[in-house]
Every structure is written in structure tokens, then in C-alpha cells.
Design a protein around this motif. Structure first.
Motif, PDB file in Angstrom:
ATOM      1  N   GLN A 107      38.159 -24.177 -64.696  1.00 24.16           N
ATOM      2  CA  GLN A 107      37.006 -25.040 -64.955  1.00 24.16           C
ATOM      3  C   GLN A 107      37.056 -26.379 -64.216  1.00 24.16           C
ATOM      4  OE1 GLN A 107      34.159 -24.477 -66.404  1.00 24.16           O
ATOM      5  NE2 GLN A 107      34.588 -22.427 -67.190  1.00 24.16           N
ATOM      6  N   ASP A 108      38.221 -26.749 -63.702  1.00 23.97           N
ATOM      7  CA  ASP A 108      38.307 -28.026 -62.983  1.00 23.97           C
ATOM      8  C   ASP A 108      38.061 -27.877 -61.479  1.00 23.97           C
ATOM      9  OD1 ASP A 108      40.589 -26.611 -62.420  1.00 23.97           O
ATOM     10  OD2 ASP A 108      41.958 -28.317 -62.613  1.00 23.97           O
ATOM     11  N   CYS A 109      37.638 -26.693 -61.047  1.00 22.28           N
ATOM     12  CA  CYS A 109      37.394 -26.467 -59.612  1.00 22.28           C
ATOM     13  C   CYS A 109      36.254 -27.346 -59.114  1.00 22.28           C
ATOM     14  CB  CYS A 109      37.054 -24.998 -59.346  1.00 22.28           C
ATOM     15  SG  CYS A 109      38.458 -23.904 -59.425  1.00 22.28           S
ATOM     16  N   GLU A 110      36.504 -28.081 -58.056  1.00 23.12           N
ATOM     17  CA  GLU A 110      35.474 -28.942 -57.468  1.00 23.12           C
ATOM     18  C   GLU A 110      34.822 -28.307 -56.247  1.00 23.12           C
ATOM     19  OE1 GLU A 110      37.717 -32.631 -56.862  1.00 23.12           O
ATOM     20  OE2 GLU A 110      36.512 -33.479 -58.482  1.00 23.12           O
ATOM     21  N   TYR A 111      35.464 -27.269 -55.675  1.00 24.10           N
ATOM     22  CA  TYR A 111      34.944 -26.621 -54.475  1.00 24.10           C
ATOM     23  C   TYR A 111      34.853 -25.123 -54.752  1.00 24.10           C
ATOM     24  CZ  TYR A 111      35.914 -31.078 -52.335  1.00 24.10           C
ATOM     25  OH  TYR A 111      35.930 -32.422 -52.055  1.00 24.10           O
ATOM     26  N   VAL A 112      33.636 -24.604 -54.693  1.00 23.45           N
ATOM     27  CA  VAL A 112      33.386 -23.217 -55.070  1.00 23.45           C
ATOM     28  C   VAL A 112      32.740 -22.477 -53.905  1.00 23.45           C
ATOM     29  CG1 VAL A 112      32.106 -21.691 -56.614  1.00 23.45           C
ATOM     30  CG2 VAL A 112      33.143 -23.781 -57.518  1.00 23.45           C
ATOM     31  N   MET A 113      33.308 -21.328 -53.563  1.00 19.44           N
ATOM     32  CA  MET A 113      32.719 -20.472 -52.545  1.00 19.44           C
ATOM     33  C   MET A 113      32.260 -19.170 -53.197  1.00 19.44           C
ATOM     34  SD  MET A 113      34.421 -18.686 -49.196  1.00 19.44           S
ATOM     35  CE  MET A 113      33.609 -17.260 -48.457  1.00 19.44           C
ATOM     36  N   LEU A 114      30.969 -18.901 -53.124  1.00 16.44           N
ATOM     37  CA  LEU A 114      30.401 -17.679 -53.681  1.00 16.44           C
ATOM     38  C   LEU A 114      30.257 -16.650 -52.564  1.00 16.44           C
ATOM     39  CD1 LEU A 114      27.637 -19.352 -55.868  1.00 16.44           C
ATOM     40  CD2 LEU A 114      29.804 -18.384 -56.666  1.00 16.44           C
ATOM     41  N   GLY A 115      31.058 -15.600 -52.639  1.00 13.46           N
ATOM     42  CA  GLY A 115      31.025 -14.573 -51.609  1.00 13.46           C
ATOM     43  C   GLY A 115      29.720 -13.794 -51.624  1.00 13.46           C
ATOM     44  N   ASN A 116      29.568 -12.961 -50.614  1.00 13.81           N
ATOM     45  CA  ASN A 116      28.335 -12.197 -50.409  1.00 13.81           C
ATOM     46  C   ASN A 116      28.228 -11.052 -51.417  1.00 13.81           C
ATOM     47  OD1 ASN A 116      26.152 -10.778 -49.419  1.00 13.81           O
ATOM     48  ND2 ASN A 116      27.255  -9.973 -47.646  1.00 13.81           N
ATOM     49  N   LEU A 117      27.619 -11.365 -52.572  1.00 18.80           N
ATOM     50  CA  LEU A 117      27.384 -10.371 -53.615  1.00 18.80           C
ATOM     51  C   LEU A 117      25.969 -10.542 -54.145  1.00 18.80           C
ATOM     52  CD1 LEU A 117      30.691 -10.325 -55.709  1.00 18.80           C
ATOM     53  CD2 LEU A 117      29.703  -8.412 -54.454  1.00 18.80           C
ATOM     54  N   ALA A 118      25.599  -9.727 -55.119  1.00 14.92           N
ATOM     55  CA  ALA A 118      24.268  -9.834 -55.721  1.00 14.92           C
ATOM     56  C   ALA A 118      24.034 -11.260 -56.214  1.00 14.92           C
ATOM     57  CB  ALA A 118      24.140  -8.852 -56.872  1.00 14.92           C
ATOM     58  N   PRO A 119      22.868 -11.842 -55.918  1.00 12.74           N
ATOM     59  CA  PRO A 119      22.584 -13.210 -56.376  1.00 12.74           C
ATOM     60  C   PRO A 119      22.747 -13.385 -57.877  1.00 12.74           C
ATOM     61  CG  PRO A 119      20.926 -12.491 -54.796  1.00 12.74           C
ATOM     62  CD  PRO A 119      21.786 -11.306 -55.080  1.00 12.74           C
ATOM     63  N   ALA A 120      22.478 -12.349 -58.662  1.00 10.46           N
ATOM     64  CA  ALA A 120      22.639 -12.439 -60.117  1.00 10.46           C
ATOM     65  C   ALA A 120      24.087 -12.729 -60.486  1.00 10.46           C
ATOM     66  CB  ALA A 120      22.170 -11.146 -60.781  1.00 10.46           C
ATOM     67  N   ILE A 121      25.034 -12.152 -59.753  1.00  8.88           N
ATOM     68  CA  ILE A 121      26.457 -12.404 -60.009  1.00  8.88           C
ATOM     69  C   ILE A 121      26.812 -13.834 -59.606  1.00  8.88           C
ATOM     70  CG2 ILE A 121      28.800 -11.768 -59.315  1.00  8.88           C
ATOM     71  CD1 ILE A 121      27.893  -8.892 -59.121  1.00  8.88           C
ATOM     72  N   GLN A 122      26.281 -14.294 -58.475  1.00  9.13           N
ATOM     73  CA  GLN A 122      26.536 -15.669 -58.039  1.00  9.13           C
ATOM     74  C   GLN A 122      26.021 -16.669 -59.073  1.00  9.13           C
ATOM     75  OE1 GLN A 122      24.452 -15.278 -54.269  1.00  9.13           O
ATOM     76  NE2 GLN A 122      26.372 -15.059 -53.142  1.00  9.13           N
ATOM     77  N   ILE A 123      24.825 -16.411 -59.590  1.00  9.96           N
ATOM     78  CA  ILE A 123      24.230 -17.279 -60.612  1.00  9.96           C
ATOM     79  C   ILE A 123      25.080 -17.269 -61.875  1.00  9.96           C
ATOM     80  CG2 ILE A 123      22.225 -17.568 -62.141  1.00  9.96           C
ATOM     81  CD1 ILE A 123      20.531 -16.374 -59.791  1.00  9.96           C
ATOM     82  N   SER A 124      25.556 -16.091 -62.263  1.00  8.03           N
ATOM     83  CA  SER A 124      26.387 -15.952 -63.460  1.00  8.03           C
ATOM     84  C   SER A 124      27.648 -16.805 -63.357  1.00  8.03           C
ATOM     85  CB  SER A 124      26.759 -14.487 -63.675  1.00  8.03           C
ATOM     86  OG  SER A 124      27.746 -14.345 -64.677  1.00  8.03           O
ATOM     87  N   VAL A 125      28.272 -16.794 -62.192  1.00 11.24           N
ATOM     88  CA  VAL A 125      29.491 -17.587 -61.993  1.00 11.24           C
ATOM     89  C   VAL A 125      29.195 -19.078 -62.150  1.00 11.24           C
ATOM     90  CG1 VAL A 125      31.179 -18.318 -60.265  1.00 11.24           C
ATOM     91  CG2 VAL A 125      30.678 -15.892 -60.557  1.00 11.24           C
ATOM     92  N   LEU A 126      28.139 -19.543 -61.533  1.00 15.66           N
ATOM     93  CA  LEU A 126      27.799 -20.969 -61.613  1.00 15.66           C
ATOM     94  C   LEU A 126      27.428 -21.370 -63.035  1.00 15.66           C
ATOM     95  CD1 LEU A 126      25.780 -21.512 -58.310  1.00 15.66           C
ATOM     96  CD2 LEU A 126      28.151 -22.121 -58.791  1.00 15.66           C
ATOM     97  N   ASN A 127      26.750 -20.496 -63.744  1.00 13.59           N
ATOM     98  CA  ASN A 127      26.354 -20.806 -65.120  1.00 13.59           C
ATOM     99  C   ASN A 127      27.547 -20.894 -66.063  1.00 13.59           C
ATOM    100  OD1 ASN A 127      23.603 -21.079 -64.675  1.00 13.59           O
ATOM    101  ND2 ASN A 127      23.145 -18.936 -65.103  1.00 13.59           N
ATOM    102  N   GLN A 128      28.664 -20.279 -65.667  1.00  9.48           N
ATOM    103  CA  GLN A 128      29.865 -20.329 -66.514  1.00  9.48           C
ATOM    104  C   GLN A 128      30.679 -21.606 -66.317  1.00  9.48           C
ATOM    105  OE1 GLN A 128      32.222 -16.572 -66.788  1.00  9.48           O
ATOM    106  NE2 GLN A 128      30.564 -15.685 -65.576  1.00  9.48           N
ATOM    107  N   LEU A 129      30.376 -22.353 -65.270  1.00  6.51           N
ATOM    108  CA  LEU A 129      31.112 -23.592 -65.017  1.00  6.51           C
ATOM    109  C   LEU A 129      30.577 -24.707 -65.899  1.00  6.51           C
ATOM    110  CD1 LEU A 129      31.312 -23.395 -61.111  1.00  6.51           C
ATOM    111  CD2 LEU A 129      33.045 -22.726 -62.786  1.00  6.51           C
ATOM    112  N   LYS A 130      31.477 -25.398 -66.574  1.00  4.73           N
ATOM    113  CA  LYS A 130      31.078 -26.404 -67.550  1.00  4.73           C
ATOM    114  C   LYS A 130      30.662 -27.723 -66.911  1.00  4.73           C
ATOM    115  CE  LYS A 130      34.039 -24.277 -71.032  1.00  4.73           C
ATOM    116  NZ  LYS A 130      35.291 -24.382 -71.809  1.00  4.73           N
TER     117      LYS A 130
END
Length: 298
Positions: A107-130
């Protein structure tokens, strides 16, 4: 994190380690630690490959291992120009059930790289970050533009930087002109845009400013498969190390990423990345700087 089978004009390999997370982690590990991995693999993924990345500072609390499942597998054949390729096999395997969960330790990650996957999965990852990361980089491709454009636009609205190739930029922006396409893409959300042009270098766009980075002419290109992800890993790893996301820092990041990618293509898979030393990277960066360094005398 996946398996690849590759055929290029220079050779053929039946089953090697691949995947965007793998390439990006090997590249970024030269600049920053820890690197928190989020992926899914089957029980067939080699434990020694995970151990090797752990030694380089990668953590795997976010890795979902399906003991009786098979890891993602892709097979492709490259044409003589090495810029075009034919996909022969795509087996999603466990990737079809990928539902990433972000551990508390990430949760303390300041730099996030979202790999080439379904946009829904990318959105899910970002929504989980506090808390909002300092920099979110998003990768995508034509396929998602064709089948999930609305979700992709939602993901773009949550990203700081989009990283695509020139054909993807033209499709997403709906313009043949790269500059016009860039403006339309940036209006969708990302302040920064990196357009990769393969053997012709890369472009960085930000608020009307453009930086053009050269590509290093290489004698031998054995395998371009992971070059883009290696570029991204070097780019974000460098920015994370210096803790700055300004346009000027990103210009240097483009050169760092390009240097890492130029090594990646010299051997099949991430083999070359595993061999690199700090001196190797420094020397290659100097070659890039020399490519476009000139002086005009009055």
C-alpha cells in the motif's frame, strides 16, 4: 509472468520465461528496490525464476500461484524486419481467472506500472490502493481499444502516463498525425504520453512539449519480445530512484529505458538483462547521449 515460444530470423526457442512483469522487474531492479509484483502463475512456473528475482529485490506477496494450473503461454514468429510478428498460440490458462489482490504490504507504493491487461483489471488494482500513487503508468494495446474502449477510457482517466506504440496511439487518438493523436489522448486523462517507435526511438509528450529520443542502431537483434516492457521497467525504476516525475526527469528516464531495451533484444527472453552490470548500463546510456549530442558554431 508467463512462458513464451519464439521464432525469429536468428533462431528459435520452444519455451522460455516471459511476461511483462518479468521483463519490467529485471530492468527496474537495477535502479530501485523493493519491486512489488502482482501476477498469477500456474504450478509449472519455475521456482528458481521467482528466487532469482527475489535476490534482485522483487517481492511476491501479490503473486497468485495456482498449483494445478498452467501459466499463460504465448507463441509468436517474427518477420525479417523484426517489427512485425505473427501470433501462433495464445493460451490464457490461469490468466483467465486473474483477479489481483493488493496486499497491505504494497500500500505504500508510490510508483505503479499497470501491464497490458484488460482495463477492468487495471481499474481494480488502482481502486484497491488506499492512497494515490505519485505516478501511475498504464500500458495497453489495440485489442482493448477494439473490445473495451469505454473501460479503457475510464482507466486512462486514473493514469498519469500512457505508454503505447505509434500504431496504438493513432488508433486511440483517431488521427494519423502522431502529434494530433497525442493531444486527443492526453485529453482523455494522462498528462504524460510516451509513444514507442521501435527501431526509430520514442517520443514523450507533456503540456505541448515534445522530447524525441533516438534508438541505438544495433548490429544484432535476436528477440524484441520484451523490449517494450524492459523499456517501461527501466523508465519507472529510474524515476522511482530519483523520486522525481518532472518532464526533465522523464526525458532522462526515456534514455534509461531505451538503453535497457537495447540490451534486452540482444538475446532470447530476459537472459541479457540478468547479466547486466551497472557499468554496462552506464556505457550504453553514454552511447545514447552521444547519438544526438552536437554543437552548432556561429
Amino acid at each position: 509472468m508467463a512462458f513464451d515460444a519464439l521464432e525469429t530470423p536468428f533462431g528459435k526457442v520452444d519455451r522460455i520465461i516471459g511476461g511483462s512483469a518479468t521483463y519490467a522487474a529485471w530492468a527496474a531492479s537495477n535502479f530501485i528496490k523493493p519491486i512489488h509484483m502482482v501476477s498469477i502463475v500456474g504450478g509449472d512456473f519455475p521456482k528458481e525464476e521467482i528466487a532469482a528475482l527475489e535476490e534482485r529485490g522483487a517481492t511476491f506477496e501479490g503473486l497468485d500461484v495456482v498449483p494445478d494450473g498452467k501459466s499463460f503461454f504465448w507463441s509468436g514468429r517474427y518477420h525479417l524486419d523484426m517489427n512485425t510478428r505473427d501470433t501462433l498460440v495464445t493460451d490464457l490458462n490461469v490468466l483467465a481467472q486473474f483477479d489481483p489482490k493488493i496486499p497491505d504490504s504494497y500500500q505504500d507504493c508510490e510508483y505503479v506500472m499497470l501491464g497490458n491487461l484488460a482495463p477492468a483489471i487495471q481499474i481494480s488494482v488502482l481502486n484497491q490502493l488506499k492512497k494515490r500513487p505519485k505516478l501511475v503508468i498504464l500500458d495497453t494495446m489495440n485489442f482493448w481499444m477494439d473490445i473495451a474502449l469505454d473501460e479503457l477510457k475510464q482507466a486512462l482517466g486514473m493514469a498519469d502516463l500512457l505508454m503505447v506504440n505509434d500504431s496504438e496511439a493513432r488508433q486511440l487518438g483517431g488521427e494519423h498525425s502522431i502529434v494530433k493523436a497525442a493531444k486527443k489522448i492526453q485529453a482523455m486523462g494522462p498528462k504524460y504520453l510516451v509513444i514507442k517507435k521501435g527501431e526509430h526511438g520514442a517520443l514523450l509528450f507533456y503540456e505541448g512539449k515534445i522530447f524525441s529520443a533516438p534508438a541505438l542502431p544495433l548490429e544484432d537483434v535476436f528477440d524484441p519480445t520484451g523490449a517494450g516492457d524492459t523499456f517501461a521497467g527501466g523508465f519507472i525504476g529510474y524515476l522511482a530512484r530519483i523520486g522525481d516525475t518532472s518532464f526533465e526527469s522523464m526525458k532522462a528516464g526515456i534514455i534509461i529505458g531505451s538503453a535497457m531495451a537495447s540490451y534486452c533484444v540482444e538475446k532470447f527472453g530476459p537472459t541479457r538483462l540478468k547479466e547486466l552490470t551497472a557499468a554496462d548500463i552506464d556505457n550504453r546510456v553514454k552511447e545514447f547521449v552521444a547519438l544526438s549530442n552536437f554543437e552548432i558554431r556561429e
